[in-house]
Design a protein around this motif. Structure first.
Motif: not given
Length: 768
Positions: A73-91
């Protein structure tokens, strides 16, 4: 496919987050076929093409029940998809997540991504029919897991059972369809609400009175979430919850220690139980805001002295109190260090009752650690501590329906076993409870469970902090120009405990204010709070209860040369459709509940700026307060500033703020117990008298100014002399109400006749 932000018709949603979704690509063609297969299963597929969009959609749309996440998935950072996962699991720990990747990519994927995802989908290898089946299965498991016990059973029952031969008489709403008015009612509230309005005879859902079945499962679940040994659902508010606890714990001839500024429901409970009250008097500050009971009043020596000085104590069988009631947090957001209160009061009483009606969220954010009744404890001998009760109005600042409340119990010394407690519960509970209220308690617990509670409370705190800082910044900028603006009741400066750096409140890092409890402590001697030399770490201001202060009151308790009464601002905001929680002489309270949004408080800022413009320009009431002028034309079309100056002058002459503080701070003498006064009321041994005839008389009912609904006088207390603090305050209110119609006070226990206050007093011949 539905695009980001597009309205989706079905209730089952899956989100596909991938940058490869274009119609002329192989993944795009597979996604189109997958959408068709999902639609056959009544699942809508919505799409995003970047990590930022995916995170925004997951935050904004909790109806999403499955995430298909492309590892590329396109996005900022080394692993944009991992960022999505981290934010989701925080909620949300339970939402099913399928990673889209080829087998080679999976071999090099970070371990953290594998931990946070649930499974993989091979879009170009498996068929759309197979993939859609896996998605449907994951959604069904998620829906089963995410619904709390009682609500899950209720939705199942409403979906399966078609006909009923029991009450209520509208039988699932069908009766409403037989008349035009009924049809309008049906259309307004909807089929599901009416189909879930059931009789207590529906055994499949268990019983609220016996605490069986799915209702009991919901209560057990809530107890785990809120940190209690036992939890009881209450369907008629925390007023009833308070009455249940008191009547289960204390009775005639027994002493109860009461926060003098407790809610009127405690007064009712004391009256009904026949208990003998002895009072603990909180502080008041220059604004008249209710502070904490100082710790020196909670020591064993101070409690013993309060009991000895109480004229009713001679009626008690023992001079040791069996129950104590403390309001936490207070109406203006002051939170005790409950560990400290427990340590102090635990020497005098075996049962502690915390009225936390406005504070059900405290357990779910670390900023409130140790400041709520059911705090986490690692005590190896909990049975040596007092038994604790907490009442929480889940409807006030959580997301439950009105009247939804919970009672939480943690057993310690002198516990009340379930069978005995439930007798008091049944004494007050309806035999026809509304199931949707119970279900909203269930759902409120589920919303707070796991990381969701921390995320939701964190958002409320963040929005409150943002609003407070905007207000403080505007105040500073207007002051630099020599102008006035509103302020927030909060510390002037805060210190970062880690770095020692000291900031003006408006300039402090928002993260510091959101995370650090030390920023909100009422430190000894600080002038902003006005409660004197409180013990350090004893009391904290809750950031989400925001009191706006208006010009006119100085910190030394003296009125300024000019001022703007808060009631005028509240009336102005009401004219704009903004309803405030509580208004005192110079403060207005706003509650930043879990439903707060930036748009909501942004509108409030704009309204306050609009008031300043209209006030400074002295625009006429016909423009600023048209409803007031229409109802009370005697004001004439004067300017807004003129009205404020006239009212401020009246308040200054009446000394309304200082008189209020004196009235609530002085402890009246008691002639008889509350229950004795009530019994005289029932017998008709009372007379309704104006204020000028009440000196020296015994009040028959509680006298309770609203808001916030705390007794000025308890039943059985003496009004005192003609210049007593209580009578003086009532005379001030009466005079103010006559002079400023439309701004009158709501006082329970007071009847207004021709502009004069009248109150029930015991007849002379039955006075003690």
């Amino acid at each position: 496919m539905h695009k980001l932000g597009e309205k989706v018709p079905n209730s089952l949603l899956a989100l596909l987050a991938s940058g490869e979704i274009v119609s002329n690509s192989a993944p795009g063609r597979v996604a189109a076929r997958l959408e068709e297969e999902l639609a056959l299963r009544r699942i809508d597929l919505i799409t995003t093409v970047s990590s930022d969009d995916a995170s925004a959609m997951l935050r904004a749309n909790p109806a999403i029940q499955c995430l298909l996440l492309n590892w590329e998935l396109p996005g900022d950072g080394d692993y944009p998809a991992l960022d999505v996962l981290e934010q989701l699991r925080a909620r949300n720990l339970q939402l099913p997540v399928f990673l889209l990747a080829d087998r080679e990519t999976v071999g090099n994927m970070p371990r953290r991504a594998l931990e946070l995802a649930n499974d993989f989908i091979w879009m170009l290898e498996d068929t759309p029919t197979f993939i859609s089946g896996r998605i449907q299965g994951a959604i069904e498991r998620y829906r089963h897991a995410v619904l709390p016990p009682m609500f899950s059973a209720l939705t199942h029952f409403a979906r399966v059972h078609e006909y009923s031969w029991h009450t209520p008489g509208h039988t699932g709403g069908t009766a409403f369809l037989k008349s035009p008015a009924g049809r309008a009612f049906y259309d307004f509230f909807g089929e599901n609400m009416l189909r879930s309005d059931l009789s207590i005879s529906v055994t499949e859902l268990g019983s609220l009175l016996d605490h069986t079945g799915p209702i009991a499962a919901g209560e057990h679940y809530a107890a785990q979430v809120f940190g209690a040994d036992r939890t009881y659902y209450v369907t008629n508010g925390s007023s009833t919850s308070n009455r249940v606890i008191v009547m289960a714990s204390v009775t005639r001839g027994q002493l109860a220690l009461c926060d003098r500024n407790c809610h009127k429901s405690i007064e009712h409970a004391i009256t009904m139980s026949g208990a003998v009250p002895a009072y603990l008097v909180p502080l008041r500050n220059h604004y008249g805001l209710i502070g904490p009971i100082p710790p020196e009043q909670l020591t064993k020596g101070a409690v013993d002295q309060a009991i000895q000085e109480n004229p009713l104590s001679k009626m008690a069988d023992s001079q040791r109190a069996v129950h104590a009631v403390i309001t936490n947090s207070t109406y203006d957001g002051l939170c005790y260090n409950v560990r400290r209160v427990e340590e102090l009061l635990g020497e005098s009483v075996d049962r502690l009752h915390f009225d936390e009606a406005w504070y059900a969220y405290a357990r779910f954010n670390p900023i409130y650690r140790d400041r709520f009744a059911m705090y986490d404890s690692d005590d190896p001998q909990p049975n040596l501590k007092p038994t604790k009760f907490a009442t929480q109005s889940t409807h006030k600042l959580l997301a439950a329906l009105s009247q939804a409340s919970m009672i939480h119990i943690r057993d310690g010394r002198s516990p009340i076993e379930h069978g005995r407690f439930n007798e008091a519960f049944m004494l007050h509970a309806s035999t026809s409870p509304l199931y949707s209220i119970m279900a909203s308690n269930d759902v409120s617990a589920a919303m707070m469970d796991g990381p969701g509670g921390t995320a939701l409370t964190g958002e409320s705190i963040a929005e409150a902090v943002a609003f407070r800082q905007v207000l403080a910044r505007l105040k500073r900028e207007y002051e630099d120009k020599g102008e006035w603006f509103f302020d927030g009741w909060q510390p002037d400066r805060v210190t970062d405990p880690s770095s020692g750096h000291n900031y003006a409140f408006h300039a402090a890092p928002a993260e510091l204010l959101c995370k650090e409890a030390a920023c909100w402590l009422l430190d000894p001697g600080e002038s902003w709070h006005g409660f004197g030399n409180l013990e350090k770490n004893y009391c904290m201001l809750d950031p989400i209860k925001v009191s706006i202060t208006t010009p006119g009151m100085q910190r030394n308790g003296e009125l300024d040369k000019w001022g703007i009464p808060a009631s005028i601002i509240s009336k102005y905001l009401d004219n704009l459709g903004i309803i405030v929680e509580k208004t005192t002489d110079f403060t207005i309270l706003f509650l930043f509940s879990v439903g707060i949004t930036k748009g909501k408080w942004g509108t409030l800022v704009n309204a306050l700026l609009a008031f300043k413009r209209d006030y400074d320009a002295n625009h006429p009431l016909s423009q600023c307060l048209p409803n007031l002028l229409k109802k009370y034309p005697t004001y004439g079309d004067i300017g807004l500033r003129d009205l404020a100056q006239k009212m401020f002058a009246g308040m200054k002459k009446l000394r309304s703020t200082s008189t209020m503080s004196a009235g609530f701070s002085a402890l009246p003498g008691a002639d008889c117990s509350p229950v004795q006064a009530y019994e005289a009321l029932v017998r008709g041994d009372v007379e309704m008298l104006p204020l000028n005839q009440l000196a020296g008389r015994t009040v028959a009912t509680g006298v309770t100014p609203y808001p916030p609904g705390i007794p000025l006088l308890m039943p059985g207390e003496n009004f005192g002399t003609a210049d007593s603090p209580a009578l003086q305050y009532l005379q001030v209110l009466e005079s103010f109400d006559r002079e400023f119609p439309g701004f009158g006070h709501d006082n329970h226990g007071v009847e207004v006749r021709n502009g004069r206050y009248h109150i029930y007093a015991l007849r002379r011949e039955v006075e003690p």
